[in-house]
Scaffold this motif. Structure first.
Motif, PDB file in Angstrom:
ATOM      1  N   SER A   1      81.968  37.073   6.731  1.00  0.00           N
ATOM      2  CA  SER A   1      83.501  37.285   7.320  1.00  0.00           C
ATOM      3  C   SER A   1      84.229  36.636   6.165  1.00  0.00           C
ATOM      4  O   SER A   1      84.121  35.449   5.670  1.00  0.00           O
ATOM      5  CB  SER A   1      83.864  36.951   8.517  1.00  0.00           C
ATOM      6  OG  SER A   1      83.130  37.459   9.445  1.00  0.00           O
ATOM      7  N   ALA A   2      85.357  37.226   5.792  1.00  0.00           N
ATOM      8  CA  ALA A   2      86.401  36.814   5.090  1.00  0.00           C
ATOM      9  C   ALA A   2      87.735  37.227   5.407  1.00  0.00           C
ATOM     10  O   ALA A   2      87.874  38.246   6.277  1.00  0.00           O
ATOM     11  CB  ALA A   2      86.306  37.481   3.763  1.00  0.00           C
TER      12      ALA A   2
ATOM     13  N   ASN B   1      90.303  35.399  20.076  1.00  0.00           N
ATOM     14  CA  ASN B   1      90.181  36.786  20.090  1.00  0.00           C
ATOM     15  C   ASN B   1      90.399  37.727  18.903  1.00  0.00           C
ATOM     16  O   ASN B   1      89.768  38.483  18.521  1.00  0.00           O
ATOM     17  CB  ASN B   1      91.432  37.289  21.013  1.00  0.00           C
ATOM     18  CG  ASN B   1      90.742  36.966  22.467  1.00  0.00           C
ATOM     19  OD1 ASN B   1      89.898  37.332  22.798  1.00  0.00           O
ATOM     20  ND2 ASN B   1      92.013  36.685  23.497  1.00  0.00           N
ATOM     21  N   ILE B   2      91.314  37.166  18.173  1.00  0.00           N
ATOM     22  CA  ILE B   2      91.444  37.704  16.470  1.00  0.00           C
ATOM     23  C   ILE B   2      90.091  37.447  15.963  1.00  0.00           C
ATOM     24  O   ILE B   2      89.723  38.614  15.337  1.00  0.00           O
ATOM     25  CB  ILE B   2      92.623  36.915  15.889  1.00  0.00           C
ATOM     26  CG1 ILE B   2      93.813  37.418  16.582  1.00  0.00           C
ATOM     27  CG2 ILE B   2      92.760  37.364  14.451  1.00  0.00           C
ATOM     28  CD1 ILE B   2      95.123  36.478  15.815  1.00  0.00           C
ATOM     29  N   ALA B   3      89.305  36.362  16.152  1.00  0.00           N
ATOM     30  CA  ALA B   3      88.281  36.072  15.367  1.00  0.00           C
ATOM     31  C   ALA B   3      87.294  37.003  15.771  1.00  0.00           C
ATOM     32  O   ALA B   3      86.245  37.443  14.868  1.00  0.00           O
ATOM     33  CB  ALA B   3      88.189  34.802  15.426  1.00  0.00           C
ATOM     34  N   ARG B   4      86.854  37.380  17.019  1.00  0.00           N
ATOM     35  CA  ARG B   4      86.028  38.323  17.506  1.00  0.00           C
ATOM     36  C   ARG B   4      86.324  39.732  16.911  1.00  0.00           C
ATOM     37  O   ARG B   4      85.417  40.254  16.712  1.00  0.00           O
ATOM     38  CB  ARG B   4      86.259  38.198  19.070  1.00  0.00           C
ATOM     39  CG  ARG B   4      85.684  36.828  19.816  1.00  0.00           C
ATOM     40  CD  ARG B   4      86.154  36.696  21.256  1.00  0.00           C
ATOM     41  NE  ARG B   4      85.689  35.547  22.006  1.00  0.00           N
ATOM     42  CZ  ARG B   4      86.310  34.940  22.729  1.00  0.00           C
ATOM     43  NH1 ARG B   4      87.490  35.283  22.909  1.00  0.00           N
ATOM     44  NH2 ARG B   4      86.087  33.671  22.982  1.00  0.00           N
ATOM     45  N   ILE B   5      87.557  40.018  16.811  1.00  0.00           N
ATOM     46  CA  ILE B   5      87.680  41.519  16.374  1.00  0.00           C
ATOM     47  C   ILE B   5      87.214  41.482  14.954  1.00  0.00           C
ATOM     48  O   ILE B   5      86.620  42.222  14.497  1.00  0.00           O
ATOM     49  CB  ILE B   5      89.232  41.848  16.662  1.00  0.00           C
ATOM     50  CG1 ILE B   5      89.576  41.940  18.066  1.00  0.00           C
ATOM     51  CG2 ILE B   5      89.483  43.091  15.999  1.00  0.00           C
ATOM     52  CD1 ILE B   5      91.073  41.587  18.471  1.00  0.00           C
ATOM     53  N   VAL B   6      87.937  40.564  14.199  1.00  0.00           N
ATOM     54  CA  VAL B   6      87.791  40.578  12.943  1.00  0.00           C
ATOM     55  C   VAL B   6      86.239  40.133  12.455  1.00  0.00           C
ATOM     56  O   VAL B   6      85.511  41.043  11.578  1.00  0.00           O
ATOM     57  CB  VAL B   6      88.445  39.319  12.035  1.00  0.00           C
ATOM     58  CG1 VAL B   6      87.929  39.252  10.473  1.00  0.00           C
ATOM     59  CG2 VAL B   6      89.893  39.605  12.123  1.00  0.00           C
TER      60      VAL B   6
ATOM     61  N   ALA C   1      86.465  33.614  12.433  1.00  0.00           N
ATOM     62  CA  ALA C   1      85.584  34.867  12.460  1.00  0.00           C
ATOM     63  C   ALA C   1      84.165  34.573  11.626  1.00  0.00           C
ATOM     64  O   ALA C   1      83.039  35.142  12.211  1.00  0.00           O
ATOM     65  CB  ALA C   1      86.288  35.860  11.139  1.00  0.00           C
ATOM     66  N   ARG C   2      84.069  33.663  11.052  1.00  0.00           N
ATOM     67  CA  ARG C   2      82.781  32.899  10.472  1.00  0.00           C
ATOM     68  C   ARG C   2      81.986  32.481  11.595  1.00  0.00           C
ATOM     69  O   ARG C   2      80.776  32.419  11.538  1.00  0.00           O
ATOM     70  CB  ARG C   2      82.858  31.921   9.296  1.00  0.00           C
ATOM     71  CG  ARG C   2      83.368  32.615   8.075  1.00  0.00           C
ATOM     72  CD  ARG C   2      83.345  31.739   6.872  1.00  0.00           C
ATOM     73  NE  ARG C   2      83.358  32.517   5.450  1.00  0.00           N
ATOM     74  CZ  ARG C   2      83.110  32.041   4.340  1.00  0.00           C
ATOM     75  NH1 ARG C   2      82.365  30.834   4.385  1.00  0.00           N
ATOM     76  NH2 ARG C   2      82.891  32.870   3.365  1.00  0.00           N
ATOM     77  N   LYS C   3      82.366  32.036  12.540  1.00  0.00           N
ATOM     78  CA  LYS C   3      81.744  31.500  13.870  1.00  0.00           C
ATOM     79  C   LYS C   3      81.178  32.732  14.628  1.00  0.00           C
ATOM     80  O   LYS C   3      80.234  32.403  15.145  1.00  0.00           O
ATOM     81  CB  LYS C   3      82.701  30.607  14.714  1.00  0.00           C
ATOM     82  CG  LYS C   3      83.239  29.294  13.777  1.00  0.00           C
ATOM     83  CD  LYS C   3      84.319  28.459  14.836  1.00  0.00           C
ATOM     84  CE  LYS C   3      84.822  27.347  14.332  1.00  0.00           C
ATOM     85  NZ  LYS C   3      85.814  26.705  15.134  1.00  0.00           N
ATOM     86  N   VAL C   4      81.723  33.789  14.373  1.00  0.00           N
ATOM     87  CA  VAL C   4      81.392  35.217  15.106  1.00  0.00           C
ATOM     88  C   VAL C   4      80.188  35.691  14.133  1.00  0.00           C
ATOM     89  O   VAL C   4      79.198  36.171  14.712  1.00  0.00           O
ATOM     90  CB  VAL C   4      82.312  35.936  15.360  1.00  0.00           C
ATOM     91  CG1 VAL C   4      81.962  37.172  16.124  1.00  0.00           C
ATOM     92  CG2 VAL C   4      83.393  35.409  16.176  1.00  0.00           C
TER      93      VAL C   4
END
Length: 582
Positions: free
Chosen positions: A383-384, A564-569, A376-379
């Motif tokens: 983010s945490a 995909n999870i990371a993009r949502i988060v 998520a931090r890459k997105v």
């Protein structure tokens, strides 16, 4: 009051504020000692270490370190005295209030309270009695609880006296006696604790001295912990608890962190940095308590806690925040990767079937949250990601009912409300993630009144059904419900109880298949995963390996799902790769 026989007159005239004033003086000494320690460490020791390397400098450093330990000892012990005195004042205020209420009632009824606590009452006028004969007055003394009717007399209820004043006088005398006894017990308990807060002779703080400090802290915790616990507004909302914590003076916050970290570390609405400090302080205490037991369950939890403690002692990316820890039920652990109070995007993942506080949780399950945070931090760097083991998940398929989800859902909602309250962003983006049985817990939480507090998106992974038939029933809008379901993950195709297995059926174990067309969520692409491997066992049993059920978070095993999870988060759900619904 120690050394003096406590009477109701002494209790009545007691000024609890004087104990608090004395505690403030001890706090001044504690604070000054801490300031002196910091000055020694930063201005003297650090400068000497940087500029001098001689033998005499080494000796001077040793003396400065000794002085620093002495100041630290003073800071801690004086703080303990202050906490004890505050607890004494608060605890004595209760029986004093009860006594004054009894004395006020006696005065209103024109009763006389004597020096020994006995109560005299007047005669009852004839016109108030059935027999029209005056009932004389009298005098009664307070009774011990076992001497009262119904407790020490086999349960027999005596005849009521002719004079109705007698019964009321007896009740008042009993209350006076109870208040004095209660105050005396409080005084005895606190006197014992204060008596132990004495420094040994000499100026050196040794290992034995530090051990004594730990024992003193535990003693004050046992004595004054009730006072501290009463102050926490657990009956209020997480937002109100945050307001309460913010209103406390710094010295009172330190009392909780130093004396009762277990009381504050799991309170939703308390800032993450505070919870982390409290739980890191409490963790070795919990480990010490579990080490005293030799049963299998305690050993399992102990091993996991030691692994978590080891992880906390090392640098991690993102940094770890321990938001909850405990040994109740199958164990509790709430860990955030990244500070959830300052991050714009925060997710809270609920694990499922078979999860408990064990080695697998510490080594593997926690890593899922870490992988999510890294992705998520890459997105979005702000983010945490959190793993929330704040409930008892079922441990076996044959005991998987909706009960554990129904019990866990309110706790999850309280936790999410706490995240919403403590997050410093104007409009934080919160994501609820449920994997396996955890998706049912998330779904159950969403169905509660008001839904999951603050949540914008819901992610369901490897779900056996969540108790609703439509995505819109989760309260965030169907376009904000996302589903990952691997074709080789049989959990996502498990039939409803009592039904035969049918690949074409979209009714799962706990309701409609979230990946189905009928459910209406947004399904994203995941790897199919390894095929199910069944191993026949004696007696007609079959052991299955379902790796496809456990790799959704792992970028090494299923990069597309993890991304995909990371993009949502991370707040960019429009960038997911889409998969057709079943």
């Amino acid at each position: 009051m120690t050394g003096t026989t406590l009477t109701w007159q002494l209790l009545r005239d007691l000024k609890p504020a004087e104990f608090e004033d004395a505690g403030d003086k001890w706090h001044e000494v504690s604070s000054r000692s801490d300031s002196d320690r910091i000055r020694v460490d930063r201005l003297m020791t650090a400068k000497l270490r940087e500029t001098q390397e001689s033998q005499s400098a080494g000796a001077a450093l040793g003396r400065l370190q000794r002085l620093s330990r002495n100041y630290q000892y003073l800071h801690t012990e004086c703080g303990l005295v202050r906490t004890t005195l505050n607890g004494l004042a608060a605890d004595l205020a209760v029986p004093q209030r009860q006594l004054k209420q009894a004395l006020d009632e006696a005065a209103e009824l024109k009763f006389t309270v004597h020096e020994d606590g006995s109560v005299s009452y007047p005669a009852a006028p004839a016109e108030t009695l059935i027999g029209k004969n005056e009932a004389p007055g009298g005098k009664v003394s307070g009774r011990l609880p076992l001497d009262r009717p119904g407790l020490g007399d086999g349960g027999h209820t005596p005849l009521k006296p002719l004079n109705p004043n007698a019964e009321k006088a007896q009740e008042i005398a009993d209350r006076i006696g109870q208040a004095v006894r209660s105050a005396a017990e409080i005084d005895r308990r606190y006197a014992g604790t204060l008596d132990k807060l004495k420094a040994a002779k000499g100026l050196d703080v040794t290992a034995a001295t530090l051990k004594d400090v730990a024992q003193d802290t535990a003693g004050v915790r046992d004595t004054a912990g009730t006072h501290l616990g009463r102050e926490i507004p657990m009956d209020k909302s997480p937002a109100e608890r945050k307001a309460w914590w913010d209103s406390l003076p710094e010295e009172q916050r330190r009392e909780y962190l130093d004396i009762a970290p277990d009381l504050i570390g799991g309170v939703d609405g308390i800032p993450a940095v505070v919870r982390d400090e409290a739980n890191r302080t409490y963790l070795p205490m919990l480990i010490g308590d579990l080490a005293k037991h030799d049963d299998g369950d305690s050993q399992t939890k102990l091993d996991a806690l030691r692994l978590i403690q080891d992880k906390l002692s090392k640098p991690s990316d993102p940094p770890m925040f321990l938001l909850g820890i405990g040994d109740e039920g199958n164990g509790r652990a709430i860990v955030s990767y990244g500070n959830p109070d300052v991050s714009k995007n925060v997710s809270a993942y609920v694990p499922g079937l078979g999860t408990k506080l064990d080695d697998e949780f510490a080594d593997e399950t926690m890593k899922r949250a870490q992988d999510t945070a890294i992705g998520a931090r890459k997105v979005d760097p702000s983010s945490a990601a959190i793993i929330w083991l704040g409930y008892d998940a079922p441990q076996h398929v044959d005991v998987a009912t909706t009960g554990d989800a129904e019990r866990g859902a309110p706790a999850y909602n309280q936790f999410m409300a706490g995240l919403e309250a403590t997050n410093s962003n104007k409009d934080p983006h919160l994501t609820a993630i449920g994997h396996s049985y955890g998706s049912l817990t998330v779904g159950t939480a969403a169905r509660q009144s008001g839904g999951i507090p603050g949540v914008d998106d819901v992610v369901l992974l490897g779900s056996p059904g969540i108790g609703v038939d439509k995505a819109e029933d989760l309260g965030v809008g169907k376009n904000h419900v996302f589903v990952g379901a691997a074709d080789n993950d049989l959990v996502t195709k498990a039939p409803m109880v009592g039904e035969a297995f049918d690949w074409r059926d979209d009714d799962n174990y706990f309701g409609k298949d979230p990946a189905s067309e009928a459910f209406g969520a947004r399904r994203f692409k995941v790897d199919d995963g390894p095929p199910f491997i069944g191993i026949s066992l004696p007696g007609g049993l079959e052991l299955g390996l379902m790796d496809a059920h456990s790799q959704y978070f792992d970028p090494d095993l299923d990069l597309e799902s993890a991304e995909n999870i990371a993009r949502i988060v991370g707040g960019k759900p429009e960038e997911i790769t889409k998969e057709e619904r079943r």
